[in-house]
Design an enzyme around this catalytic site. Structure first.
Site, mmCIF file in Angstrom:
data_model
loop_
_atom_site.group_PDB
_atom_site.id
_atom_site.type_symbol
_atom_site.label_atom_id
_atom_site.label_comp_id
_atom_site.label_asym_id
_atom_site.label_seq_id
_atom_site.Cartn_x
_atom_site.Cartn_y
_atom_site.Cartn_z
ATOM 1 N N SER A 241 17.700 -17.269 -43.183
ATOM 2 C CA SER A 241 16.380 -17.824 -43.492
ATOM 3 C C SER A 241 16.237 -19.192 -42.859
ATOM 4 O O SER A 241 17.197 -19.880 -42.566
ATOM 5 C CB SER A 241 16.188 -17.940 -45.007
ATOM 6 O OG SER A 241 17.059 -18.918 -45.544
ATOM 7 N N LYS A 242 14.977 -19.586 -42.667
ATOM 8 C CA LYS A 242 14.719 -20.904 -42.126
ATOM 9 C C LYS A 242 15.221 -21.982 -43.074
ATOM 10 O O LYS A 242 15.643 -23.045 -42.652
ATOM 11 C CB LYS A 242 13.223 -21.077 -41.880
ATOM 12 C CG LYS A 242 12.623 -20.122 -40.876
ATOM 13 C CD LYS A 242 11.186 -20.514 -40.584
ATOM 14 C CE LYS A 242 10.431 -19.430 -39.849
ATOM 15 N NZ LYS A 242 10.106 -18.295 -40.691
ATOM 16 N N SER A 243 15.166 -21.726 -44.372
ATOM 17 C CA SER A 243 15.589 -22.738 -45.327
ATOM 18 C C SER A 243 17.071 -23.065 -45.177
ATOM 19 O O SER A 243 17.511 -24.145 -45.520
ATOM 20 C CB SER A 243 15.310 -22.252 -46.753
ATOM 21 O OG SER A 243 16.041 -21.079 -47.031
ATOM 22 N N ALA A 245 18.421 -23.041 -42.221
ATOM 23 C CA ALA A 245 18.521 -23.445 -40.811
ATOM 24 C C ALA A 245 19.499 -22.549 -40.062
ATOM 25 O O ALA A 245 20.330 -23.000 -39.286
ATOM 26 C CB ALA A 245 18.932 -24.905 -40.696
#
Length: 304
Positions: A241-243, A245
């Site tokens: 996920s982007k969270s 990184a």
């Protein structure tokens, strides 16, 4: 934007949220939807899902678009930004309200959690405001009134799917307490407005599909073909996920990540090394085979 695809031509889309740089999991979704549309001479659109401005990272949307271009993922027509379409979502909500399908809710998250039973994606709303707001309470959100009826659809990758929305999700929010229209409503309105015929996306959104089909039925909108791609997993087995990184792709070196995403989706490797992005797509698009896409997520650390 057209409200229907031209003739019988496939029209797909990629709809990221601008909450960080494009990572490998997002690349898999973009590549899968792009190849699926373009292999049949179809159109491919890009939508930026930026309704929730509090989550947006400044410059992320532009960075994503530059990355897509570097990877040869060129889209048709203008990019659609959800933040500019609140009037369309409000109009759709008004139609649902006029049909008696929605109701105002005055409950806080804490109040819901204290009374709710667990559901597919968190607490299931206990129906406190279903028959009217309790005395002294003001409306915070707007919910869709669900009924116990199974939503069935055939996923083009995962096969037959069934979900009783009322049982596993409950009366879900269409406009949040902060005034932002919910993802489920926005995506349905946008897919219809853009004439999307094929939704190819990550399997983390599989559970949302029955809610979207339910809204399509209530609003009299067409149902696209759905195909859910396997999720890219980290070494710990969790979804990238982007969270976190996780594994942002390098726009300066697109070819290795393209080839890794292609392999991740179960596609046959090119018979000869590709010298650049253009040669990769020249070979890849005629050779895309949806039936080879695996139905489960894989650990990407073994691929890249």
């Amino acid at each position: 934007m057209s409200t229907a695809a031209v003739g019988s031509r496939c029209r797909g889309r990629f709809a990221p949220s601008p909450t960080g740089p494009l990572h490998f999991g997002s690349l898999v979704a973009a590549l899968g939807s792009f190849a699926d549309a373009r292999s049949g001479a179809g159109e491919w659109l890009v939508r930026i899902e930026d309704l929730d401005r509090t989550r947006e990272v400044p410059g992320a949307a532009d960075g994503m678009l530059r990355t897509l271009e570097a990877f040869g993922l060129h889209w048709d027509g203008p990019v659609l930004y959800q933040r500019l379409r609140t009037d369309a979502y409000a109009a759709a909500l008004e139609r649902l309200v006029a049909q008696g399908l929605c109701y105002p809710c005055g409950c806080t998250r804490r109040e819901i959690a204290l009374r709710a039973r667990p559901g597919l994606e968190g607490p299931i709303y206990p129906g406190t405001c279903r028959n009217g707001l309790p005395p002294g309470r003001a409306a915070r959100s707007v919910r869709l009134r669900t009924t116990h009826a199974s939503i069935r659809f055939a996923d083009a990758i995962l096969g037959p799917q069934t979900q009783d929305v009322a049982e596993v999700v409950g009366d879900f929010v269409l406009r949040r307490a902060d005034g932002i229209h919910a993802y489920q409503l926005a995506v349905v309105v946008d897919d219809a407005e853009q004439g999307i015929t094929n939704v190819v996306r990550g399997a983390d959104l599989l559970a949302s599909t029955p809610r979207q089909i339910l809204l399509q039925r209530h609003l009299g909108l067409p149902k696209p073909v759905y195909a859910h791609l396997p999720l890219a997993l980290g070494a710990d087995g969790r979804k990238l996920s982007k969270s976190l990184a996780a594994l942002p792709v390098d726009a300066a070196r697109p070819l290795p990540a393209l080839l890794a995403a292609w392999r991740f989706l179960g596609q046959e490797a090119p018979p000869e090394p590709c010298k650049d992005v253009a040669s990769f797509w020249a070979w890849a698009l005629p050779n895309w085979q949806r039936h080879l896409v695996p139905s489960q997520g894989l650990n990407v650390t073994v691929l890249i």
